[in-house]
Design an enzyme around this catalytic site. Structure first.
Site: not given
Ligand code: MRU
Length: 377
Positions: A54-56, A94, A249, A259-260
């Site tokens: 996970r993570g962008a 996603r 993201d 973002n999250k």
């Molecule tokens: O749902 P996730 O864990 O993939 O979300 C990640 C985030 O929101 C991070 O803060 C985001 O990807 C920015 S850093 C890559």
């Protein structure tokens, strides 16, 4: 980054079998460090969808390796068709992070309608996926060096006293191929002997702060405290936060940032308390085709079970899920929110720091946006 003295990226090709992609299983962290082998496009799809990765940045790199596995699966006669079908499958996993479609489109632009044998196309797919992964790591290394200047200047304003940084979710090396975005400046500062301390938002409902950011910072030896998601405003009111740095993201050409979920509330609290609020991102997170983030960025809604249950370790070491609400309580689970550009003090990118304003973003990224737009056509 190093785990017990050994350097790891978050994704790589298996040395003994380049037909297998290896990942760090982020579902198992922080309680166990596991490596998984993925062999098919479907394995990559599930790994992204179920958040083993996970993570962008990392889901972008994973999708690029997925396209390489698609090339391995394809026959000479159906190469382009199989790649196009795999691209759709991977992009649908996603919706919010730009990096995923960006990486898949880049792979398609190098592989579709090209002359050459199947073997040559597979080689090209492998090379491009490896380049995408390496460029993600290199962008993050540079984000660290640019963001370091902000922390250095804060440290000198404080005469060398500890700089307290608040972050939300996990935008560390686990969210990318290496280094991270929001945490890269923190690691760069720590490695140069600047005193830093991180307030780690737990980040309900999946707790990426508690399980991943706290783990990463602990592995690196960076001082940190885990805090409930609602504590940030209180800490800011009491001058306990010098700086907020989050990841992103998707960022529009006007600087609006997804973002999250929960990031927006931290940005409002930061503005109210005059705390600088920075967003760190590689250029692959920009979506130059969008302007108004609130209206245009697709926000992922995930299963309600992530809100209704919480996972963790029991005193005897078992990993379990427990329900935290009445049996019949319905729940909603939006994964991201949008922070309008006016709340953002600056964007920390691999090319430097700029204001979250269209003219500044386009001045830094105009060449890049032309490439992106043509890729999106
Ligand atoms: O749902 P996730 O864990 O993939 O979300 C990640 C985030 O929101 C991070 O803060 C985001 O990807 C920015 S850093 C890559």
């Amino acid at each position: 980054m190093n785990i017990n003295g050994k350097h790891y990226r978050t994704i790589w090709l298996k040395e003994s079998n380049p037909g297998a992609v290896q990942i760090i299983n982020q579902q198992a962290l922080p309680f166990s460090f596991e490596i998984l082998d993925l062999h098919t496009v479907d394995d990559i799809r599930k790994a992204i969808r179920d958040m083993f990765v996970r993570g962008a940045g990392l889901i972008g790199a994973a999708a690029a390796y997925g396209m390489y596995l698609a090339a391995l699966e394809a026959k000479e006669s159906d190469f382009d068709d199989h790649l196009l079908a795999s691209a759709e499958i991977l992009k649908a996993t996603r919706p919010t992070a730009s990096n995923l479609a960006w990486a898949v489109n880049l792979m398609l632009s190098k592989l579709l309608n090209k002359p050459g044998s199947l073997k040559q196309k597979i080689e090209e797919a492998k090379k491009t996926a490896e380049e995408i992964a390496s460029s993600d790591a290199e962008c993050c290394r540079n984000i660290g060096l640019h963001g370091l200047k902000i922390i250095e200047s804060m440290a000198s304003k404080k005469n060398g006293a500890t700089v307290n940084i608040l972050t939300h979710c996990n935008a560390g090396w686990l969210a990318f191929v290496d280094y991270g975005s929001a945490l890269a400046p923190v690691y760069a500062a720590f490695d140069r002997g600047i005193k830093v301390h991180v307030w780690v938002d737990e980040t309900r409902p999946r707790n990426q702060g508690a399980s991943l950011t706290a783990w990463e910072l602990g592995q690196h030896g960076v001082s940190h405290d885990l805090i409930p998601d609602n504590s940030g405003g209180h800490l800011m009111q009491h001058n306990l936060v010098d700086l907020v740095i989050t990841g992103a993201d998707r960022v529009t050409r006007l600087g609006d940032t997804a973002n999250k979920i929960g990031t927006y509330l931290k940005a409002i609290a930061a503005k109210e308390n005059n705390v600088p609020f920075y967003v760190a991102l590689p250029s692959s997170t920009f979506d130059f085709s969008m302007r108004n983030g609130l209206q245009e960025i697709p926000i992922e809604e995930r299963d309600a079970s992530e809100v209704r249950f919480i996972g963790g370790k029991t005193p005897n070491g078992n990993i379990i899920q427990v329900q935290i609400c009445p049996d019949s309580t319905p729940a909603r689970n939006w994964g991201f929110d949008v922070t309008p550009a006016r709340y953002i003090s600056g964007l920390i990118t691999e090319r430097g720091i700029c204001r979250a304003l269209e003219q500044d973003i386009m001045a830094v990224f105009s060449a890049c946006s032309e490439t992106r737009v043509s890729e999106q056509l």
